[in-house]
Design a protein around this motif. Structure first.
Motif, mmCIF file in Angstrom:
data_model
loop_
_atom_site.group_PDB
_atom_site.id
_atom_site.type_symbol
_atom_site.label_atom_id
_atom_site.label_comp_id
_atom_site.label_asym_id
_atom_site.label_seq_id
_atom_site.Cartn_x
_atom_site.Cartn_y
_atom_site.Cartn_z
ATOM 1 N N PRO A 1 0.852 -1.221 -0.073
ATOM 2 C CA PRO A 1 -0.070 0.067 0.071
ATOM 3 C C PRO A 1 0.831 1.515 0.085
ATOM 4 N N LEU A 2 0.447 2.270 -0.765
ATOM 5 C CA LEU A 2 1.119 3.545 -0.842
ATOM 6 C C LEU A 2 1.725 4.086 0.582
ATOM 7 N N ASP A 3 0.435 3.820 1.578
ATOM 8 C CA ASP A 3 0.680 4.812 2.719
ATOM 9 C C ASP A 3 2.051 4.165 3.751
ATOM 10 N N THR A 4 2.619 2.887 3.240
ATOM 11 C CA THR A 4 3.669 2.252 3.726
ATOM 12 C C THR A 4 5.082 2.853 3.185
ATOM 13 N N MET A 5 4.924 3.599 2.104
ATOM 14 C CA MET A 5 6.135 4.257 1.411
ATOM 15 C C MET A 5 6.553 5.452 2.165
ATOM 16 N N ILE B 1 9.744 9.524 -1.398
ATOM 17 C CA ILE B 1 9.510 8.426 -2.674
ATOM 18 C C ILE B 1 8.189 8.888 -3.245
ATOM 19 N N ARG B 2 7.358 9.430 -2.710
ATOM 20 C CA ARG B 2 5.924 9.874 -3.076
ATOM 21 C C ARG B 2 5.921 10.749 -4.487
ATOM 22 N N PRO B 3 6.992 11.689 -4.620
ATOM 23 C CA PRO B 3 6.829 12.213 -6.099
ATOM 24 C C PRO B 3 7.057 11.218 -7.130
ATOM 25 N N LEU B 4 7.951 10.177 -7.038
ATOM 26 C CA LEU B 4 8.171 9.246 -7.999
ATOM 27 C C LEU B 4 6.769 8.400 -8.312
ATOM 28 N N VAL B 5 6.255 8.096 -7.044
ATOM 29 C CA VAL B 5 5.049 7.435 -6.991
ATOM 30 C C VAL B 5 3.806 7.866 -7.684
ATOM 31 N N SER B 6 3.749 9.298 -7.824
ATOM 32 C CA SER B 6 2.834 10.440 -8.258
ATOM 33 C C SER B 6 3.037 10.094 -9.794
ATOM 34 N N ALA B 7 4.330 10.074 -10.329
ATOM 35 C CA ALA B 7 4.532 9.880 -11.700
ATOM 36 C C ALA B 7 4.496 8.953 -12.362
ATOM 37 N N PRO C 1 2.312 5.906 -14.078
ATOM 38 C CA PRO C 1 0.761 5.607 -14.406
ATOM 39 C C PRO C 1 -0.053 4.717 -13.770
ATOM 40 N N LEU C 2 1.091 3.619 -13.456
ATOM 41 C CA LEU C 2 0.396 2.308 -12.824
ATOM 42 C C LEU C 2 -0.130 2.603 -11.508
ATOM 43 N N THR C 3 0.448 3.755 -10.840
ATOM 44 C CA THR C 3 -0.297 4.030 -9.430
ATOM 45 C C THR C 3 -1.777 4.413 -9.880
ATOM 46 N N TYR C 4 -2.223 5.098 -10.801
ATOM 47 C CA TYR C 4 -3.698 5.573 -11.129
ATOM 48 C C TYR C 4 -4.450 4.295 -11.628
ATOM 49 N N LEU C 5 -3.840 3.563 -12.545
ATOM 50 C CA LEU C 5 -4.379 2.354 -12.809
ATOM 51 C C LEU C 5 -4.744 1.355 -11.770
ATOM 52 N N GLY C 6 -3.810 1.200 -10.907
ATOM 53 C CA GLY C 6 -3.919 0.223 -9.918
ATOM 54 C C GLY C 6 -5.136 0.650 -8.990
#
Lengths: 306, 362
Positions: free
Chosen positions: B300-304, B308-314, B316-321
Motif C-alpha cells: 500500500p502507498l501509505d507504507t512508503m 519517494i512519493r513524487p516518483l510514485v505520483s509520476a 501511470p500504474l499508480t492511477y490504474l491500480g
C-alpha cells in the motif's frame, strides 16, 4: 515513341558526407526491362528507392508514370510494384496468408493461388515464412511486388541468396512479366542476369552512371576483341602482358590474368613464347568473348563483387 | 480495399502462433494470480466458518438454538457480546454474526416469535453461497426441535460492508493492473519487430495508410487486454475467493482499456528508441519494473517513505491500480476516480503524440 515510364534528370542524394547518388539521368521506356548494374554501395538501391517514393531526393527531377513519387503518395503507390532487399516478412504467417494480406492493400489484386503457382510455391503454400529457404522467400517477395498487377515493377537484387537453378526460374518469371507488357526496373550485381534479362543496362559506380546501353552494345563499344584468361603463379605481370602482340588491354587480379586481343592466334603465340622464356606455368587457359563483367572492370578498375 | 480486418487477423495469427507472447500475456499472469490466490486466498477448503453467536436471551428456547447451531460442523461458533462480535465481522474475522434477541423465548410462547438477526458482509461470495445457506438449514433444524407445528425461527438479515480488505483483495486488482501494463508496453514489441525486419518499410511502399496499420495493432492489443482482464478477474474470484463488485465490471473493463491504451502509447514511444526486438526488452523493463514495486501493486502507498512519493505520483500504474482496486473490490480510494482517469488519459495523449512524432519506418 510514347512518353517514357520513368524520366530522371540530374538526380542527387547524399547521406551526410557520402554522395550516394551524384547526378544521375536516364529514361525507361514502356515495356522495357531496365537493369542497374554495379557493386554494393554504387547507389543503385538509393536511386531505385527514390523512384519508388521511399526516399526523398536532395535535387534533380524525377517523373514516374507521369507523377512525382516524392509527393504523389498513395495514389502513386497503388500503381507500382516494389520488391525491397532484406525484408523478413512475418515469420509466423503462412505463404498464402501473406499474399492475401498484401493483396488487401490494393483495389486491384491478383488471385492469390495464381500468384503462388506463377512463383512455383504450390508445395510451400501453407509453410510459415520462417520455414522458407532463401530462394523461396525471395520468390515470395517478388510475388508480393506484383500482387497489385502493376504496369511498373521495381526488383532490387531479386536473385540474392538463390542457387543457380532458382535464379534461372526467376529469370523465366521476369521474362514472363515482360511478355505481359510490364516495365521492369531491376538492380543486380550478377552480370549474367543483366545480360540475359535487360533490354538496357545502366552501369553504376560511386553514385554515377558510367555507361548506359544494351548489354551487347556495351560489350561491343568497349571490346572489339576476345579475351584470353589463365592463372599463372609467378613471373608474369600485367605490364609484360600488355606488351604482347595484338593485345589491346590486360588486367590482373592476383594470379588470374585476362588479356584482350584483336588477333587471338598472334597474341597466343607470343604469350606462349613469353611463358616458355620465363618458365612461368599457364593454368586453366581459355579463350572467350568479352562480357559485361569485363566492361565493368575496364570502366571502374574493379570487379562487380568487390 | 479495407485492410483493417486482414491486418487484425494478421496480428491475431502472429500472436497465437508466438509461444513466447502467449506465455507472457496469458500463462504468466494466470500463474501469478493462481499462486497469489492459493497462498493468500480465503482458504475455502470446505472446512468451517467462524460465526459469532450472541445470545441476549436466557430462555430454554435460546439454549436449544445454541445446541443445534453448535452441532453443525461447518460452523465454528464463537460466543460473545453483540458489540465485539460485530466489530470482528467488520474486521473480517467472522463470516456472520447471529444474534438471539432478548425476549426470543417468551415471544415464541406468546405466539409472536421475534426474528433472529443475522449480520453478514454480502460482498463476500463464500458467505453468500455457503455460510448463509448453512445457517438457514440450521434454523430449520432448530425450528423442528422447538415445535412440531409451525415455524417459529425466522431470520432478519442485516448487511454490513466489512471495511478492511484482506490482502488478497488488495493484491488482485493490482496484479490485473500489472498485466494490463505489461500487455500494453510489451505489446509494442510487435511494431519494433516489424521495423527491425523491414516489414514496415515494405508496407510503406504500399498504399496502406498508417492509421490502418496502427489502428489494427492497437485494436488487437485492446482485445487481448480485455480478454486477459476478464480471465484474471474470473481467476481472482474462483481461486482467490475475492469478492468482486459485479455491478462495476463494465466500468472495470473500460478502465482496463483506457489503461491499456495509455501503456500501448508508452510502449510505442519506447519502441522509437529501440532498433531491435532484443534492444526493446531492457528499455521496457527499466520502465515497467520500478512501477511494479512503487505504484502500490504489492505494498500500500501509505507504507512508503515520503521522499519517494513524487516518483510514485509520476507513475501511470499508480492511477490504474487505484482505479481498478476501487472498482473491483471497493478499495479505499487513494485518488479520486476523476483524477485517476484524467491522469491515464493525459499519459495516453502525451505519449501517443510523442510516439507519432518519433515514429520511423526504419
Amino acid at each position: 515513341m510514347s512518353t517514357p515510364v520513368i524520366q530522371v534528370r540530374d538526380l542527387r542524394k547524399a547521406y551526410g558526407d557520402l554522395q550516394a547518388v551524384a547526378g544521375v539521368s536516364f529514361e525507361v521506356a514502356e515495356g522495357e526491362v531496365f537493369g542497374m548494374l554495379g557493386p554494393n554501395g554504387a547507389g543503385k538501391t538509393t536511386t531505385v528507392e527514390i523512384l519508388e517514393g521511399l526516399r526523398i531526393r536532395d535535387s534533380g527531377e524525377v517523373g514516374v508514370l507521369g507523377m512525382d513519387p516524392a509527393t504523389s503518395g498513395r495514389e502513386f503507390k497503388r500503381l507500382v510494384g516494389v520488391q525491397l532487399q532484406q525484408v523478413a516478412l512475418y515469420p509466423r504467417l503462412r505463404v498464402h496468408e501473406v499474399i492475401s494480406l498484401f493483396g488487401s492493400f490494393y483495389e486491384q489484386q491478383a488471385e492469390t493461388e495464381e500468384l503462388i503457382a506463377l512463383m512455383g510455391l504450390e508445395d510451400r503454400r501453407n509453410a510459415r515464412i520462417a520455414e522458407l529457404s532463401g530462394g523461396q522467400a525471395q520468390r515470395l517477395s517478388v510475388a508480393l511486388a506484383v500482387v497489385n498487377m502493376p504496369r511498373l515493377v521495381f526488383l532490387d537484387e531479386p536473385s540474392t541468396g538463390m542457387d543457380p537453378q532458382a535464379r534461372r526460374n526467376l529469370w523465366d518469371i521476369i521474362e514472363g512479366f515482360k511478355a505481359k507488357g510490364m516495365t521492369v526496373v531491376l538492380t543486380t550485381h550478377y552480370m549474367e542476369e543483366a545480360e540475359r534479362l535487360c533490354d538496357r543496362v545502366a552501369v553504376m559506380d560511386h553514385g554515377r552512371i558510367i555507361a548506359l546501353d544494351s548489354p551487347s552494345a556495351l560489350v561491343r563499344e568497349n571490346f572489339a576483341e576476345d579475351a584470353i584468361e589463365f592463372v599463372s603463379n609467378d613471373g608474369l605481370s600485367a605490364n609484360d602482358l600488355g606488351e604482347l602482340a595484338a593485345v589491346t588491354s590486360a588486367a590482373s587480379q592476383g594470379s588470374a590474368h585476362s588479356i584482350f586481343s584483336s588477333d587471338i592466334p598472334r597474341t597466343m603465340g607470343s604469350l606462349l613464347d613469353l611463358a616458355q622464356e620465363r618458365g612461368a606455368p599457364l593454368e586453366g587457359m581459355r579463350v572467350r568473348h568479352a562480357t559485361l563483367e569485363d566492361v565493368f572492370l575496364k570502366l571502374t578498375g574493379r570487379t562487380l563483387r568487390d | 480495399m479495407n485492410a483493417f480486418l486482414p491486418l487484425f487477423r494478421t496480428n491475431y495469427r502472429d500472436f497465437v502462433r508466438d509461444r513466447t507472447a502467449l506465455f507472457w500475456t496469458i500463462a504468466f499472469p494466470v500463474l501469478f494470480i493462481g499462486i497469489f490466490g492459493i497462498v493468500l486466498g480465503r482458504g475455502d477448503d470446505g472446512a468451517s466458518y467462524e460465526v459469532g453467536f450472541v445470545v441476549e436471551d436466557q430462555s430454554p428456547q435460546a439454549a436449544t438454538l445454541n445446541e443445534v447451531l453448535g452441532g453443525f460442523e461447518a460452523l465454528v461458533l464463537t460466543r460473545g457480546d453483540r458489540e465485539t462480535e460485530i466489530a470482528k465481522l467488520a474486521d473480517g474475522e467472522r463470516r456472520a454474526v447471529v444474534v438471539v434477541p432478548q425476549g426470543f423465548g417468551s415471544s415464541i410462547s406468546r405466539d409472536a416469535p421475534l426474528p433472529l438477526q443475522v449480520h453478514f458482509d454480502p460482498s463476500q461470495q463464500t458467505t453468500q453461497q455457503v455460510v448463509i445457506p448453512v445457517l438457514l438449514r440450521a434454523f430449520e433444524v432448530a425450528d423442528r426441535a422447538l415445535t412440531q407445528t409451525r415455524p417459529v425461527v425466522t431470520a432478519e438479515f442485516e448487511t454490513l460492508q466489512s471495511e478492511r480488505l484482506q490482502v488478497i483483495d488488495f493484491i488482485m486488482p493490482g496484479l490485473i493492473a500489472m498485466s494490463v501494463m505489461n500487455g500494453g508496453v510489451f505489446g509494442a514489441i510487435a511494431m519494433v519487430s516489424l521495423r527491425e525486419r523491414r516489414v514496415l518499410r515494405r508496407l510503406s511502399a504500399t498504399p496502406l495508410p498508417a492509421w490502418a496499420l496502427v489502428g489494427a495493432d492497437v485494436t488487437f492489443r485492446m482485445v487481448v487486454v480485455l480478454l486477459q482482464t476478464i480471465l484474471l478477474v474470473m481467476l481472482a474470484v474462483l481461486i482467490g475467493g475475492v469478492s468482486v463488485k459485479v455491478e462495476n465490471l463494465p466500468a472495470l473493463a473500460g478502465v482496463a482499456v483506457l489503461g491499456g491504451l495509455a501503456f500501448v502509447a508508452i510502449g510505442f514511444f519506447l519502441g522509437a528508441f529501440a532498433k531491435t526486438e532484443q534492444g526493446f526488452f531492457p528499455i521496457a523493463q527499466v520502465v515497467t519494473f520500478p512501477m511494479l514495486f512503487l505504484s502500490g501493486i504489492f505494498f500500500p502507498l501509505d507504507t512508503m517513505p515520503d521522499w519517494i512519493r513524487p516518483l510514485v505520483s509520476a507513475m501511470p500504474l499508480t492511477y490504474l491500480g487505484d482505479a481498478m482496486r476501487q472498482l473491483m473490490v471497493g478499495g479505499a480510494p487513494v485518488h479520486s476516480m476523476a483524477l485517476n482517469l484524467g491522469v491515464l488519459t493525459a499519459f495516453l495523449v502525451v505519449f501517443f503524440s510523442l510516439a507519432v512524432r518519433l515514429f520511423k519506418y526504419e
